[in-house]
Motif scaffolding. Structure first.
Motif, PDB file in Angstrom:
ATOM      1  N   ASP A  81       0.842  -1.187   0.000  1.00  0.00           N
ATOM      2  CA  ASP A  81       0.000   0.000   0.000  1.00  0.00           C
ATOM      3  C   ASP A  81       0.878   1.238   0.000  1.00  0.00           C
ATOM      4  O   ASP A  81       1.538   1.532   0.987  1.00  0.00           O
ATOM      5  CB  ASP A  81      -0.908  -0.021   1.235  1.00  0.00           C
ATOM      6  N   ASP A 127      -8.445  -1.927   2.465  1.00  0.00           N
ATOM      7  CA  ASP A 127      -7.371  -2.910   2.436  1.00  0.00           C
ATOM      8  C   ASP A 127      -7.046  -3.238   0.984  1.00  0.00           C
ATOM      9  O   ASP A 127      -7.945  -3.452   0.180  1.00  0.00           O
ATOM     10  CB  ASP A 127      -7.809  -4.173   3.182  1.00  0.00           C
ATOM     11  N   VAL A 128      -5.766  -3.261   0.631  1.00  0.00           N
ATOM     12  CA  VAL A 128      -5.367  -3.499  -0.760  1.00  0.00           C
ATOM     13  C   VAL A 128      -5.748  -4.890  -1.255  1.00  0.00           C
ATOM     14  O   VAL A 128      -5.767  -5.136  -2.452  1.00  0.00           O
ATOM     15  CB  VAL A 128      -3.855  -3.261  -0.985  1.00  0.00           C
ATOM     16  N   GLN A 182      -7.526   3.400   5.073  1.00  0.00           N
ATOM     17  CA  GLN A 182      -7.827   3.097   3.686  1.00  0.00           C
ATOM     18  C   GLN A 182      -8.416   1.708   3.525  1.00  0.00           C
ATOM     19  O   GLN A 182      -8.281   0.861   4.391  1.00  0.00           O
ATOM     20  CB  GLN A 182      -6.541   3.202   2.879  1.00  0.00           C
ATOM     21  N   GLU A 240      -0.023  -0.319  -4.598  1.00  0.00           N
ATOM     22  CA  GLU A 240      -1.156   0.513  -4.983  1.00  0.00           C
ATOM     23  C   GLU A 240      -0.842   1.965  -4.658  1.00  0.00           C
ATOM     24  O   GLU A 240      -0.425   2.291  -3.555  1.00  0.00           O
ATOM     25  CB  GLU A 240      -2.438   0.067  -4.252  1.00  0.00           C
ATOM     26  N   ARG A 287      -0.518   4.250  -0.926  1.00  0.00           N
ATOM     27  CA  ARG A 287      -1.432   5.391  -0.933  1.00  0.00           C
ATOM     28  C   ARG A 287      -1.193   6.260   0.295  1.00  0.00           C
ATOM     29  O   ARG A 287      -0.797   5.771   1.339  1.00  0.00           O
ATOM     30  CB  ARG A 287      -2.883   4.914  -0.941  1.00  0.00           C
TER      31      ARG A 287
END
Length: 115
Positions: free
Chosen positions: A57, A76-77, A74, A113, A59
């Protein structure tokens, strides 16, 4: 004609492996940006189940706040893709190499991501 089509449904592991081989193919491309459109099932078997694919992650919490992230920050990827959902990743990988026995080493591919 689709030469890969059969009447027998492929296993989840085979589906993930097909996705992994596609990522390996992308690593050999000269382009720095590639758009991939595929089925959510293949993405699930590739990103969550394949042992040589890792998710990270990258982001920012600012992005999460602007885009409805949960209380902990956020989404969860590893969460399932929604219908027509777009996610942006930066892909990194280890260089293909051979182990001490001369066997081809299957690189770990990391999908980070970013949006």
């Amino acid at each position: 004609t689709d030469n890969d089509w059969t009447e027998t449904l492929e296993s989840q592991a085979d589906c993930g492996e097909r996705g992994y081989k596609s990522l390996l193919w992308i690593t050999k491309r000269v382009e720095s940006t590639v758009f991939v459109a595929t089925h959510g099932g293949l993405l699930r078997f590739l990103t969550v189940d394949h042992p040589n694919v890792k998710l990270a992650d990258g982001r920012t919490s600012e992005y999460s706040d602007q885009n409805g992230g949960n209380e902990g920050g956020q989404r969860d990827v590893t969460e399932r893709f929604e219908n027509c959902e777009v996610r942006e990743y930066v892909m990194s990988w280890e260089k293909e190499d051979k182990d001490e026995d001369g066997k081809l080493f299957r690189p770990i591919i990391t999908l980070t991501e970013v949006n």
